[in-house]
Design a protein around this motif. Structure first.
Motif, PDB file in Angstrom:
ATOM      1  N   VAL A 193       0.842  -1.202   0.000  1.00  0.00           N
ATOM      2  CA  VAL A 193       0.000   0.000   0.000  1.00  0.00           C
ATOM      3  C   VAL A 193       0.876   1.251   0.000  1.00  0.00           C
ATOM      4  O   VAL A 193       0.645   2.197  -0.767  1.00  0.00           O
ATOM      5  N   ALA A 194       1.892   1.265   0.845  1.00  0.00           N
ATOM      6  CA  ALA A 194       2.755   2.448   0.953  1.00  0.00           C
ATOM      7  C   ALA A 194       3.505   2.707  -0.350  1.00  0.00           C
ATOM      8  O   ALA A 194       3.492   3.839  -0.868  1.00  0.00           O
ATOM      9  N   TYR A 195       4.157   1.681  -0.880  1.00  0.00           N
ATOM     10  CA  TYR A 195       4.926   1.875  -2.114  1.00  0.00           C
ATOM     11  C   TYR A 195       4.040   2.248  -3.293  1.00  0.00           C
ATOM     12  O   TYR A 195       4.344   3.175  -4.043  1.00  0.00           O
ATOM     13  N   SER A 196       2.932   1.550  -3.455  1.00  0.00           N
ATOM     14  CA  SER A 196       2.079   1.869  -4.593  1.00  0.00           C
ATOM     15  C   SER A 196       1.375   3.205  -4.398  1.00  0.00           C
ATOM     16  O   SER A 196       1.146   3.933  -5.369  1.00  0.00           O
ATOM     17  N   GLY A 197       1.090   3.576  -3.156  1.00  0.00           N
ATOM     18  CA  GLY A 197       0.519   4.896  -2.894  1.00  0.00           C
ATOM     19  C   GLY A 197       1.484   6.011  -3.253  1.00  0.00           C
ATOM     20  O   GLY A 197       1.091   7.033  -3.830  1.00  0.00           O
ATOM     21  N   HIS A 209       5.900  -4.022  -6.447  1.00  0.00           N
ATOM     22  CA  HIS A 209       5.811  -5.270  -7.201  1.00  0.00           C
ATOM     23  C   HIS A 209       6.779  -6.312  -6.649  1.00  0.00           C
ATOM     24  O   HIS A 209       6.424  -7.496  -6.525  1.00  0.00           O
ATOM     25  N   ASN A 210       7.991  -5.903  -6.303  1.00  0.00           N
ATOM     26  CA  ASN A 210       8.965  -6.838  -5.740  1.00  0.00           C
ATOM     27  C   ASN A 210       8.498  -7.404  -4.405  1.00  0.00           C
ATOM     28  O   ASN A 210       8.720  -8.584  -4.115  1.00  0.00           O
ATOM     29  N   THR A 211       7.852  -6.575  -3.604  1.00  0.00           N
ATOM     30  CA  THR A 211       7.310  -7.027  -2.324  1.00  0.00           C
ATOM     31  C   THR A 211       6.239  -8.082  -2.557  1.00  0.00           C
ATOM     32  O   THR A 211       6.216  -9.129  -1.898  1.00  0.00           O
ATOM     33  N   GLN A 212       5.362  -7.828  -3.505  1.00  0.00           N
ATOM     34  CA  GLN A 212       4.320  -8.786  -3.853  1.00  0.00           C
ATOM     35  C   GLN A 212       4.932 -10.092  -4.372  1.00  0.00           C
ATOM     36  O   GLN A 212       4.539 -11.181  -3.972  1.00  0.00           O
ATOM     37  N   GLY A 220      -3.772  -4.147  -0.278  1.00  0.00           N
ATOM     38  CA  GLY A 220      -2.503  -3.833  -0.925  1.00  0.00           C
ATOM     39  C   GLY A 220      -2.509  -4.235  -2.393  1.00  0.00           C
ATOM     40  O   GLY A 220      -2.019  -3.496  -3.253  1.00  0.00           O
ATOM     41  N   GLN A 221      -3.068  -5.407  -2.673  1.00  0.00           N
ATOM     42  CA  GLN A 221      -3.166  -5.865  -4.056  1.00  0.00           C
ATOM     43  C   GLN A 221      -4.017  -4.903  -4.880  1.00  0.00           C
ATOM     44  O   GLN A 221      -3.697  -4.608  -6.027  1.00  0.00           O
ATOM     45  N   ASP A 222      -5.097  -4.430  -4.287  1.00  0.00           N
ATOM     46  CA  ASP A 222      -5.972  -3.474  -4.964  1.00  0.00           C
ATOM     47  C   ASP A 222      -5.213  -2.194  -5.298  1.00  0.00           C
ATOM     48  O   ASP A 222      -5.291  -1.685  -6.412  1.00  0.00           O
ATOM     49  N   HIS A 223      -4.460  -1.685  -4.341  1.00  0.00           N
ATOM     50  CA  HIS A 223      -3.663  -0.480  -4.574  1.00  0.00           C
ATOM     51  C   HIS A 223      -2.649  -0.710  -5.687  1.00  0.00           C
ATOM     52  O   HIS A 223      -2.478   0.143  -6.568  1.00  0.00           O
ATOM     53  N   LEU A 224      -1.992  -1.837  -5.646  1.00  0.00           N
ATOM     54  CA  LEU A 224      -0.979  -2.138  -6.657  1.00  0.00           C
ATOM     55  C   LEU A 224      -1.611  -2.218  -8.045  1.00  0.00           C
ATOM     56  O   LEU A 224      -1.104  -1.622  -9.004  1.00  0.00           O
ATOM     57  N   MET A 225      -2.714  -2.918  -8.163  1.00  0.00           N
ATOM     58  CA  MET A 225      -3.361  -3.076  -9.466  1.00  0.00           C
ATOM     59  C   MET A 225      -3.835  -1.735 -10.030  1.00  0.00           C
ATOM     60  O   MET A 225      -3.661  -1.466 -11.221  1.00  0.00           O
ATOM     61  N   THR A 226      -4.412  -0.892  -9.197  1.00  0.00           N
ATOM     62  CA  THR A 226      -4.899   0.394  -9.709  1.00  0.00           C
ATOM     63  C   THR A 226      -3.737   1.313 -10.069  1.00  0.00           C
ATOM     64  O   THR A 226      -3.842   2.101 -11.014  1.00  0.00           O
ATOM     65  N   THR A 227      -2.632   1.198  -9.363  1.00  0.00           N
ATOM     66  CA  THR A 227      -1.464   2.018  -9.690  1.00  0.00           C
ATOM     67  C   THR A 227      -0.842   1.556 -11.001  1.00  0.00           C
ATOM     68  O   THR A 227      -0.419   2.380 -11.816  1.00  0.00           O
ATOM     69  N   VAL A 228      -0.814   0.251 -11.229  1.00  0.00           N
ATOM     70  CA  VAL A 228      -0.317  -0.265 -12.510  1.00  0.00           C
ATOM     71  C   VAL A 228      -1.206   0.243 -13.646  1.00  0.00           C
ATOM     72  O   VAL A 228      -0.707   0.670 -14.695  1.00  0.00           O
ATOM     73  N   LEU A 229      -2.509   0.244 -13.432  1.00  0.00           N
ATOM     74  CA  LEU A 229      -3.424   0.768 -14.444  1.00  0.00           C
ATOM     75  C   LEU A 229      -3.174   2.256 -14.687  1.00  0.00           C
ATOM     76  O   LEU A 229      -3.150   2.721 -15.832  1.00  0.00           O
TER      77      LEU A 229
END
Length: 102
Positions: free
Chosen positions: A14-18, A55-58, A80-89
């Motif tokens: 969450v922190a990294y993707s935020g 991504h590396n954390t995941q 966290g997965q949700d945050h990562l996916m929306t940030t990738v988008l």
């Protein structure tokens, strides 16, 4: 791996993707306001660094599960997965936005 350990990984994601999301939004705002291309590219680069960390954390967690480790998932990791996916988008959309502003 217990739920608490997985939750901590979720918080990291969450922190990294935020942070990445914030950099990408700032880059879009810079483009919209006519800011320099150099600043936009710098913001994107900073966002990419954070997105890579997320991504590396995941990937680390996924690898552990693939190796047979029991992983006890909870809502924080899912968040966290949700945050990562929306940030990738957002990153994908930013690539299109950059083309528009060329």
């Amino acid at each position: 791996m217990d739920k608490e350990e997985v939750a901590m990984i979720g918080f990291q994601i969450v922190a990294y993707s935020g942070e990445a999301r914030s950099k990408y939004i700032e880059a879009i705002r810079n483009l919209k306001e006519g800011g320099s291309k150099e600043k936009t590219l710098q913001l994107i680069s900073e966002g990419d660094e954070k997105l890579t960390k997320a991504h590396n954390t995941q990937t680390e967690l996924l690898s552990r599960e693939a190796d047979g480790e029991e992983i006890e998932l909870g809502f924080i990791f899912v968040h966290g997965q949700d945050h990562l996916m929306t940030t990738v988008l957002l990153k994908d959309m930013l690539d299109f936005i950059m083309d528009i502003y060329k």
